[in-house]
Design a protein around this motif. Structure first.
Motif, PDB file in Angstrom:
ATOM      1  N   ALA A 233      11.231   9.050  32.159  1.00 53.27           N
ATOM      2  CA  ALA A 233      10.767   8.288  30.993  1.00 53.27           C
ATOM      3  C   ALA A 233      10.445   6.849  31.369  1.00 53.27           C
ATOM      4  N   CYS A 234      11.233   6.279  32.261  1.00 45.44           N
ATOM      5  CA  CYS A 234      10.956   4.914  32.723  1.00 45.44           C
ATOM      6  C   CYS A 234       9.594   4.843  33.406  1.00 45.44           C
ATOM      7  N   ALA A 235       9.314   5.832  34.247  1.00 40.34           N
ATOM      8  CA  ALA A 235       8.033   5.857  34.950  1.00 40.34           C
ATOM      9  C   ALA A 235       6.878   6.101  33.989  1.00 40.34           C
ATOM     10  N   LEU A 236       7.051   7.054  33.067  1.00 43.39           N
ATOM     11  CA  LEU A 236       5.961   7.387  32.164  1.00 43.39           C
ATOM     12  C   LEU A 236       5.672   6.274  31.167  1.00 43.39           C
ATOM     13  N   LYS A 237       6.688   5.485  30.846  1.00 45.09           N
ATOM     14  CA  LYS A 237       6.433   4.325  29.986  1.00 45.09           C
ATOM     15  C   LYS A 237       5.508   3.346  30.701  1.00 45.09           C
ATOM     16  N   PHE A 281      10.891  -1.463  34.837  1.00 43.87           N
ATOM     17  CA  PHE A 281      10.392  -1.453  36.205  1.00 43.87           C
ATOM     18  C   PHE A 281      10.736  -0.108  36.835  1.00 43.87           C
ATOM     19  N   PHE A 282       9.826   0.381  37.654  1.00 42.74           N
ATOM     20  CA  PHE A 282      10.061   1.652  38.341  1.00 42.74           C
ATOM     21  C   PHE A 282       9.508   1.554  39.750  1.00 42.74           C
ATOM     22  N   LEU A 308       5.113   3.546  45.161  1.00 42.45           N
ATOM     23  CA  LEU A 308       4.522   3.201  43.874  1.00 42.45           C
ATOM     24  C   LEU A 308       5.488   2.275  43.169  1.00 42.45           C
ATOM     25  N   VAL A 309       4.991   1.146  42.685  1.00 41.88           N
ATOM     26  CA  VAL A 309       5.822   0.187  41.962  1.00 41.88           C
ATOM     27  C   VAL A 309       5.119  -0.135  40.650  1.00 41.88           C
ATOM     28  N   MET A 310       5.830   0.021  39.533  1.00 40.84           N
ATOM     29  CA  MET A 310       5.193  -0.084  38.218  1.00 40.84           C
ATOM     30  C   MET A 310       6.030  -0.937  37.268  1.00 40.84           C
ATOM     31  N   ARG A 313       5.524  -3.537  30.904  1.00 38.12           N
ATOM     32  CA  ARG A 313       5.016  -4.628  30.072  1.00 38.12           C
ATOM     33  C   ARG A 313       3.593  -5.011  30.452  1.00 38.12           C
ATOM     34  N   SER A 314       3.305  -5.062  31.735  1.00 36.28           N
ATOM     35  CA  SER A 314       1.970  -5.452  32.187  1.00 36.28           C
ATOM     36  C   SER A 314       1.060  -4.251  32.424  1.00 36.28           C
ATOM     37  N   GLY A 315       1.653  -3.057  32.542  1.00 37.58           N
ATOM     38  CA  GLY A 315       0.868  -1.878  32.872  1.00 37.58           C
ATOM     39  C   GLY A 315       0.405  -1.852  34.317  1.00 37.58           C
ATOM     40  N   THR A 316       0.977  -2.719  35.138  1.00 35.32           N
ATOM     41  CA  THR A 316       0.571  -2.804  36.538  1.00 35.32           C
ATOM     42  C   THR A 316       1.161  -1.647  37.338  1.00 35.32           C
ATOM     43  N   ILE A 317       0.319  -1.022  38.139  1.00 44.73           N
ATOM     44  CA  ILE A 317       0.751   0.034  39.058  1.00 44.73           C
ATOM     45  C   ILE A 317       0.305  -0.386  40.451  1.00 44.73           C
TER      46      ILE A 317
END
Length: 338
Positions: A233-237, A281-282, A308-310, A313-317
């Protein structure tokens, strides 16, 4: 607020944006430690190496973290146990979810998609997974996030995903854990016309694959671990996808304990139920090659990793490929990477 109160106020009320790369250092360390055990057939040896490396590095991260999802209870898990305080004591108060190896059997057998994962969110925002160990899950990406329904038949969800992605059901690929309990589910998915990608382990990676473009996976269905559902869920958010879950007690005793604790076993838990914070953060680093990330490569004097770092809040991947000089790693990490 008085001057004295200001002096004691935490410097940050939410995880800082710079936390992302610090977390990647942690999963990189765990992945490199685990990679030395790939294909050796020793799940416990691999997991122990990854846990040790992760614990050595996580306490350098700028946060006041508490492990909500770890390697188990304190008496049975000497490192990264549930309730353990981690971080360097500065920064924001955080919930921390760790899985040093998502897919220990994959790592031990040299199979694809073993990853090291770590998620961080604001304190008190992650769902407590202790009531029931398993949950029924559905995960997909943003195209069909508002169209799927955990209580609907598999064929209806396949059709919803196809509609959301603008394709036919025959073009939808569903990832499912290869377990006897999923025999009927597998039959129903195949009857819908969809394709199936069976995995032996690693349903955190499976859920992320269902939500991330370019993996060839469109939907995840089936029963898997509740802790893994919260990490997913953390990653999919961060990805804009969705995971839906419903607690699935293994027996009557577990069902009774959940009801006595006040859990509604008919309730469908959403992504926001599993992690309420909007600032998550993920980080995930590949141990073996897979659809999400490449595995660790050990070369002469150095190693390469892919992470992969995500951030939600920013939607940054970020896709990060790193080269690590082993002698430097040994010097600062106190972990034997060679």
């Amino acid at each position: 607020m008085t001057a004295e109160q200001q002096a004691h106020e935490p410097a940050s009320q939410a995880p800082d944006r710079n936390l992302a790369l610090e977390l990647a250092r942690v999963t990189e360390a765990a992945a490199m430690a685990a990679a030395r055990w790939v294909g050796r057939g020793d799940k416990n040896g691999a997991d122990g190496a990854a846990v040790h490396a992760m614990r050595m590095l996580i306490n350098s991260v700028s946060m006041r973290g508490v492990v909500v999802i770890g390697e188990g209870e304190k008496d049975h898990a000497p490192m990264l146990f549930n309730g353990e305080e981690v971080g360097d004591g500065s920064g924001a108060a955080c919930d921390v979810a760790v899985d040093p190896i998502d897919g220990t059997r994959l790592c031990a057998n040299g199979m694809p998609n073993a990853v090291s994962v770590l998620a961080v969110a604001g304190r008190g925002s992650m769902y407590d997974p202790s009531a029931v160990f398993y949950m029924s899950k559905l995960a997909t990406g943003p195209d069909a996030a508002g169209m799927v329904d955990l209580d609907a038949p598999p064929a209806a969800n396949v059709l919803a995903v196809a509609k959301g992605k603008g394709c036919s059901p025959q073009d939808v690929t569903v990832v499912i854990l290869d377990r006897p309990r999923h025999a009927e589910l597998i039959s129903e998915v195949r009857a819908s016309g969809a394709r199936i990608h069976l995995i032996t382990d690693g349903d955190v990676a499976g859920a992320i694959m269902a939500a991330r473009e370019g993996t060839g996976i469109d939907l995840m269905l089936g029963i898997g671990g509740t802790p893994e559902g919260i990490i997913a869920a953390c990653a999919l958010k961060c990805l804009g996808g969705i995971i839906l879950g419903k607690l699935a007690p293994r027996d009557e005793a577990e069902r009774r304990r959940a009801l006595d604790a006040g859990h509604d076993l008919d309730r469908v838990l959403t992504t926001d139920d599993l992690v309420t914070s909007d600032d998550v953060f993920f980080a995930a680093t590949g141990i073996t090659d897979g659809e999400l990330v490449d595995g660790v490569r050990y070369l002469h004097g150095h190693a390469t990793t892919h992470s992969l770092v995500m951030r939600s809040r920013s939607g940054t991947i970020r896709s990060i490929k790193s080269e690590h000089q082993l002698w430097k790693l040994r010097a600062y990490a106190s972990v034997k990477f060679d």
